[in-house]
Write a protein that holds these residues in place. Structure first.
Motif, short mmCIF file in Angstrom:
data_model
loop_
_atom_site.label_atom_id
_atom_site.label_comp_id
_atom_site.label_asym_id
_atom_site.label_seq_id
_atom_site.Cartn_x
_atom_site.Cartn_y
_atom_site.Cartn_z
N SER A 216 0.81 -1.23 0.00
CA SER A 216 0.00 0.00 0.00
C SER A 216 0.84 1.27 0.00
CB SER A 216 -0.91 0.01 1.23
OG SER A 216 -0.14 -0.03 2.43
N SER A 217 2.16 1.14 -0.04
CA SER A 217 3.03 2.32 0.01
C SER A 217 3.06 3.04 -1.33
CB SER A 217 4.46 1.91 0.40
OG SER A 217 5.31 3.02 0.46
N ASN A 218 3.07 4.36 -1.26
CA ASN A 218 3.10 5.18 -2.48
C ASN A 218 4.54 5.53 -2.83
OD1 ASN A 218 2.28 6.74 -4.65
ND2 ASN A 218 1.93 8.57 -3.38
N PRO B 132 6.82 7.22 5.29
CA PRO B 132 5.70 8.06 4.83
C PRO B 132 4.36 7.32 4.92
CG PRO B 132 7.54 8.11 3.26
CD PRO B 132 7.85 7.04 4.26
N ASP B 133 3.32 8.06 5.22
CA ASP B 133 1.96 7.51 5.29
C ASP B 133 1.88 6.30 6.21
OD1 ASP B 133 1.19 9.40 3.28
OD2 ASP B 133 2.01 8.05 1.76
N ALA B 134 2.52 6.41 7.36
CA ALA B 134 2.62 5.27 8.28
C ALA B 134 1.29 4.98 8.97
CB ALA B 134 3.70 5.54 9.32
N SER B 135 1.12 3.75 9.36
CA SER B 135 -0.06 3.31 10.11
C SER B 135 -0.03 3.91 11.52
CB SER B 135 -0.08 1.79 10.19
OG SER B 135 -0.98 1.34 11.17
N ARG B 136 -1.21 4.10 12.10
CA ARG B 136 -1.30 4.59 13.48
C ARG B 136 -0.80 3.55 14.48
NH1 ARG B 136 -7.20 7.70 13.76
NH2 ARG B 136 -6.71 9.31 12.20
#
Length: 413
Positions: free
Chosen positions: A79-81, A265-269
């Motif tokens: 799911s990483s961009n 980047p865009d890491a999970s909570r």
């Protein structure tokens, strides 16, 4: 996409894998005019160190950073961009040969994201090593990452060509792996580690010369290693060290590597917002060294009060301060096992002490010649011309003596 751009992407993607080492393999070279490369002592190049301290350069890349798995802590998760790239087998082979011919590297470290299936990915990784060895007679070092779910025949073939194989345990606790990397199975990882150990043990026995001079087939002569991420979950240092001790004992690993979690980047909570201090990673390596070379058990290294290693001092010094009843130690009479527990005494220094005291008594003036830091060792040892005072060894001031001095923080501009 040209090869240079692929190299930029896939070398950068490989930087999070800390288990890059080139020590312990068999010696090979091409001085007989056959083959290319040796195991004797830029972009995509990492530096590791042999047991004798030599710096060795390896081409460290991923075959691809595309991946079917969605491990929350991985920048290359599904799911990483991020920009994706993939080398062909021939591209990796040619890069390795070209870098070697330019004297940039002495070996290859190859890992990969999981694409299509574990077997398909492992086939591609093995194909690189096979082509280097069989078609180009490359005799340099090769370290391959092993896919736990891959077919046993592929892992056997990987060991035929690679010097070292490694499988990442990822995180120290099974519950954490299920939470952060649900597609991965810790039991599958450990099963593969167990199979590797059996193959390594069999190869070691089979490589012993027979009366006819025959030896068995080669299998990863530099053994297997693994890596744990530090700080991605709530595991404390005590848990990490105990897990490492279990891995060493169960699978006869050459190394356990510790990699401080790096926010992505865009890491999970579910992940921490900040990376752990790098000094924590350093202290874990020091603790690991105590288990492997200094005779310490995992249970005695960490203070049971909070389960964490001290960030202010190395773990052997911290242990000595918690066990002052074991000191001071008479350097000229103590056993090797006790000397290895003295702060400031390294394994080589202890060997020099034992060799020297057979000839003459060791005094304070000899410590510098033996490469022993006086300020660290003197409170814990007895010499003919030195004995620490009882007040010093029992004093609370001794702890303060070894803590780093406070420094004035800057303003950051």
């Amino acid at each position: 996409m040209d090869v240079k751009r692929k190299l930029e992407i896939l070398a950068d993607a490989a930087k999070y894998d800390a288990s890059c080492a080139s020590s312990g393999t068999e010696k090979r070279d091409s001085r007989d005019g056959k083959g290319i490369g040796s195991t004797d002592a830029g972009m995509g190049i990492c530096h590791s160190y042999a047991p004798d301290g030599r710096c060795i350069s390896l081409l460290k890349i991923l075959l691809t950073n595309a991946c079917n798995y969605d491990c929350l802590y991985c920048v290359n998760r599904a799911s990483s961009n991020v920009t994706r790239a993939r080398f062909t087998v021939d591209e990796v082979v040619q890069l390795t040969l070209d870098f070697y011919r330019r004297n940039y590297i002495e070996g290859l470290f190859l890992s990969s994201g999981i694409i299509r299936s574990a077997d398909y990915t492992m086939e591609q990784v093995v194909a690189v090593a096979r082509k280097l060895r069989e078609e180009h007679h490359f005799r340099g070092y090769i370290h391959l990452k092993t896919i736990p779910e891959a077919d046993d025949a592929l892992i056997t073939e990987a060991g035929k060509y690679a010097d070292r194989l490694s499988i990442n345990i990822e995180v120290p606790e099974e519950d954490s792996l299920a939470k952060l990397a649900p597609e991965k199975d810790v039991r599958a990882i450990r099963r593969t580690m167990g199979r590797l150990r059996l193959k390594l043990d069999e190869a070691r026995e089979g490589r012993k010369p027979t009366p006819r001079g025959k030896v068995g087939p080669r299998f990863a002569p530099a053994g297997q290693s693994t890596q744990m991420i530090v700080g991605a979950d709530s595991a404390n240092d005590s848990t990490i060290i105990r897990t490492s001790a279990n891995l060493y004992g169960s699978y006869n690993l050459k190394r356990v590597y510790y990699s401080a979690f790096s926010p992505i980047p865009d890491a999970s909570r579910a992940l921490p917002l900040r990376a752990p201090p790098l000094i924590r990673e350093h202290r874990l390596y020091q603790a690991d060294w105590l288990m492997r070379f200094y005779g310490f058990d995992a249970d005695e290294i960490v203070d049971d009060n909070d389960g964490m290693l001290s960030l202010d001092m190395d773990p052997k010094l911290a242990w000595a301060l918690r066990h002052r009843d074991r000191f001071p130690l008479d350097v000229n009479r103590a056993s090797r096992e006790d000397l290895l527990r003295v702060p400031g005494f390294g394994a080589k220094a202890v060997q020099r002490i034992i060799e020297t005291r057979r000839i003459s008594s060791i005094r304070v003036g000899d410590l510098a010649r033996l490469h022993i830091p006086r300020n660290k060792a003197l409170p814990f040892i007895v010499l003919p011309d030195h004995r620490p005072t009882v007040n010093l060894l029992d004093s609370a001031r001794l702890v303060e003596r070894f803590k780093p001095k406070a420094t004035q923080l800057g303003f950051g501009f």
